[in-house]
Design an enzyme around this catalytic site. Sequence first.
Site, PDB file in Angstrom:
ATOM      1  N   SER A  46     -20.116 -23.547   6.052  1.00 26.04           N
ATOM      2  CA  SER A  46     -20.225 -24.957   5.695  1.00 26.04           C
ATOM      3  C   SER A  46     -20.759 -25.150   4.284  1.00 26.04           C
ATOM      4  O   SER A  46     -20.640 -26.231   3.708  1.00 26.04           O
ATOM      5  CB  SER A  46     -21.129 -25.692   6.695  1.00 26.04           C
ATOM      6  OG  SER A  46     -20.554 -25.697   7.986  1.00 26.04           O
ATOM      7  N   GLY A 220     -17.385 -26.592   9.610  1.00 26.61           N
ATOM      8  CA  GLY A 220     -16.679 -26.153   8.415  1.00 26.61           C
ATOM      9  C   GLY A 220     -17.117 -26.974   7.221  1.00 26.61           C
ATOM     10  O   GLY A 220     -17.900 -27.916   7.340  1.00 26.61           O
ATOM     11  N   GLY A 222     -16.715 -29.240   3.461  1.00 31.15           N
ATOM     12  CA  GLY A 222     -15.894 -30.196   2.734  1.00 31.15           C
ATOM     13  C   GLY A 222     -15.641 -31.522   3.433  1.00 31.15           C
ATOM     14  O   GLY A 222     -16.253 -31.869   4.445  1.00 31.15           O
ATOM     15  N   CYS A 247     -19.748 -30.655  14.251  1.00 34.27           N
ATOM     16  CA  CYS A 247     -19.880 -30.852  12.799  1.00 34.27           C
ATOM     17  C   CYS A 247     -18.549 -31.321  12.193  1.00 34.27           C
ATOM     18  O   CYS A 247     -18.125 -32.437  12.460  1.00 34.27           O
ATOM     19  CB  CYS A 247     -20.403 -29.582  12.145  1.00 34.27           C
ATOM     20  SG  CYS A 247     -21.062 -29.863  10.487  1.00 34.27           S
ATOM     21  N   LEU A 248     -17.881 -30.503  11.390  1.00 32.75           N
ATOM     22  CA  LEU A 248     -16.583 -30.922  10.840  1.00 32.75           C
ATOM     23  C   LEU A 248     -15.611 -31.211  11.973  1.00 32.75           C
ATOM     24  O   LEU A 248     -14.799 -32.144  11.883  1.00 32.75           O
ATOM     25  CB  LEU A 248     -16.022 -29.852   9.909  1.00 32.75           C
ATOM     26  CG  LEU A 248     -14.685 -30.187   9.242  1.00 32.75           C
ATOM     27  CD1 LEU A 248     -14.822 -31.357   8.276  1.00 32.75           C
ATOM     28  CD2 LEU A 248     -14.112 -28.977   8.505  1.00 32.75           C
ATOM     29  N   GLN A 251     -16.085 -34.716  13.024  1.00 28.68           N
ATOM     30  CA  GLN A 251     -15.493 -35.683  12.096  1.00 28.68           C
ATOM     31  C   GLN A 251     -13.976 -35.733  12.239  1.00 28.68           C
ATOM     32  O   GLN A 251     -13.378 -36.820  12.225  1.00 28.68           O
ATOM     33  CB  GLN A 251     -15.889 -35.306  10.668  1.00 28.68           C
ATOM     34  CG  GLN A 251     -17.384 -35.349  10.411  1.00 28.68           C
ATOM     35  CD  GLN A 251     -17.795 -34.589   9.163  1.00 28.68           C
ATOM     36  OE1 GLN A 251     -16.958 -34.254   8.326  1.00 28.68           O
ATOM     37  NE2 GLN A 251     -19.081 -34.305   9.028  1.00 28.68           N
ATOM     38  N   ASN A 289     -25.937 -29.429   9.046  1.00 30.04           N
ATOM     39  CA  ASN A 289     -25.445 -29.023   7.725  1.00 30.04           C
ATOM     40  C   ASN A 289     -24.150 -29.763   7.442  1.00 30.04           C
ATOM     41  O   ASN A 289     -23.073 -29.284   7.749  1.00 30.04           O
ATOM     42  CB  ASN A 289     -25.221 -27.512   7.680  1.00 30.04           C
ATOM     43  CG  ASN A 289     -24.665 -27.048   6.347  1.00 30.04           C
ATOM     44  OD1 ASN A 289     -24.553 -27.834   5.407  1.00 30.04           O
ATOM     45  ND2 ASN A 289     -24.299 -25.788   6.258  1.00 30.04           N
ATOM     46  N   GLY A 291     -22.277 -33.036   4.720  1.00 29.46           N
ATOM     47  CA  GLY A 291     -22.362 -34.025   3.654  1.00 29.46           C
ATOM     48  C   GLY A 291     -21.538 -35.268   3.919  1.00 29.46           C
ATOM     49  O   GLY A 291     -21.560 -36.205   3.126  1.00 29.46           O
ATOM     50  N   TYR A 292     -20.790 -35.267   5.036  1.00 27.10           N
ATOM     51  CA  TYR A 292     -19.977 -36.426   5.439  1.00 27.10           C
ATOM     52  C   TYR A 292     -20.394 -36.858   6.839  1.00 27.10           C
ATOM     53  O   TYR A 292     -20.953 -36.069   7.607  1.00 27.10           O
ATOM     54  CB  TYR A 292     -18.488 -36.072   5.420  1.00 27.10           C
ATOM     55  CG  TYR A 292     -17.942 -35.868   4.029  1.00 27.10           C
ATOM     56  CD1 TYR A 292     -17.254 -36.885   3.376  1.00 27.10           C
ATOM     57  CD2 TYR A 292     -18.126 -34.656   3.365  1.00 27.10           C
ATOM     58  CE1 TYR A 292     -16.765 -36.699   2.081  1.00 27.10           C
ATOM     59  CE2 TYR A 292     -17.645 -34.465   2.074  1.00 27.10           C
ATOM     60  CZ  TYR A 292     -16.966 -35.493   1.436  1.00 27.10           C
ATOM     61  OH  TYR A 292     -16.497 -35.311   0.163  1.00 27.10           O
ATOM     62  N   HIS A 331     -25.536 -29.007  15.210  1.00 21.86           N
ATOM     63  CA  HIS A 331     -25.142 -27.678  15.659  1.00 21.86           C
ATOM     64  C   HIS A 331     -25.907 -27.296  16.922  1.00 21.86           C
ATOM     65  O   HIS A 331     -27.037 -26.796  16.837  1.00 21.86           O
ATOM     66  CB  HIS A 331     -25.416 -26.636  14.567  1.00 21.86           C
ATOM     67  CG  HIS A 331     -24.545 -26.767  13.366  1.00 21.86           C
ATOM     68  ND1 HIS A 331     -23.409 -25.993  13.175  1.00 21.86           N
ATOM     69  CD2 HIS A 331     -24.609 -27.597  12.300  1.00 21.86           C
ATOM     70  CE1 HIS A 331     -22.829 -26.345  12.032  1.00 21.86           C
ATOM     71  NE2 HIS A 331     -23.552 -27.316  11.488  1.00 21.86           N
ATOM     72  N   ASP A 333     -25.381 -24.806  18.704  1.00 18.48           N
ATOM     73  CA  ASP A 333     -25.525 -23.341  18.687  1.00 18.48           C
ATOM     74  C   ASP A 333     -26.788 -22.915  17.951  1.00 18.48           C
ATOM     75  O   ASP A 333     -27.323 -21.836  18.207  1.00 18.48           O
ATOM     76  CB  ASP A 333     -24.308 -22.706  18.027  1.00 18.48           C
ATOM     77  CG  ASP A 333     -23.972 -23.350  16.688  1.00 18.48           C
ATOM     78  OD1 ASP A 333     -24.130 -22.704  15.654  1.00 18.48           O
ATOM     79  OD2 ASP A 333     -23.538 -24.521  16.672  1.00 18.48           O
TER      80      ASP A 333
END
Length: 359
Positions: A46, A220, A222, A247-248, A251, A289, A291-292, A331, A333
């Site tokens: 990430s 992941g 970005g 996480c990603l 989203q 972790n 940023g979006y 997360h 995990d």
Amino acid sequence: MSKRLLILEDGTIFEGEAIGANLDVTGELVFSTGMTGYQESITDQSYNGQILTFTYPIIGNYGVNRDDYESIHPTCKAIVVHEAARRPSNWRMQMSLDEFLKAKNIPGISGIDTRAITKIVREHGTMKAALVQAKDEVEHQMSQLKATVLPTNQVETSSTTTAYPSPNTGRKVVVVDFGLKHSILRELSKRQCNITVVPYNTTSDEILDMNPDGVMLTNGPGDPTDVPEAIEMIRGIQGKIPIFGICLGHQLFSLANGATTYKMKFGHRGFNHAVREIATGRVDFTSQNHGYAVDGENLPEDLMITHVEINDNSVEGVRHRRFPAFSVQFHPDAAPGPHDASYLFDDFMDLMDTFKVEA
């Protein structure tokens, strides 16, 4: 030690001592508030393309070991620390942090006021930064930094390029790798899941042909809008297979159902983020972790918010109202971090079992 400069896009310059690999790099400057777990953070995909600042004052005191990798080939650009431990000691240690960074071709800088960096990023948001040799021409480096366009293909460079199995005897789970952490595979393996990891651009038909009991959408790097093929894949499998996103993956699952996302000012990166489950009022401390985030103001009717972050009230979890699918921003995990939310993997097991009975 040789001198090295950290140049920020806003013109701020820090001078410190060089650690790790001897090369100049440019990336997005972010900070993590974690007190431990530096090895897991550095190897977390990430952080692909980012310059990672650790707010804890000393990093590297227990070295690097063979057990705490979250990926084999880390892709963060560089690390920034206040002090790098000179004499690490731990019974599991294989090498020092400096030796590890050199082996992985990652530069770093120590002797930096990381509190000052954190204040700048909190006030102005994440920004581009560069690590360069102190002898380099600063004005030239600054103009180069401002002209640099950061890449948007982080998921492509983090994901596996070929599918591979992690065999077991239990439920069949397809794990879509957007930059997965090994700890996700560990949690699934603890529950005897028969895992197949597939690339980020695997199609819905390819996943359905595997006839899995469930699909895991991993973390992941970005902007999630840079992965449109994954959004189409999710639309093709939801309702047909239970889904759990992290996480990603959270989203992307939300985008696939009509939600929108936005870039946060400085994101959530650390292991002490308090999250409340709306239905029960339960509060878990979580590892994060990202940023979006998913925009909770315009959430589509098919999704309901299940978790919120206590400090800023941002969306931390959603569940589909009609399909067997849910996701969380944090997360569960938790490597590194607290294990408060690991029960969500058990919820995923129950979801797969219930869906199989009802199907």
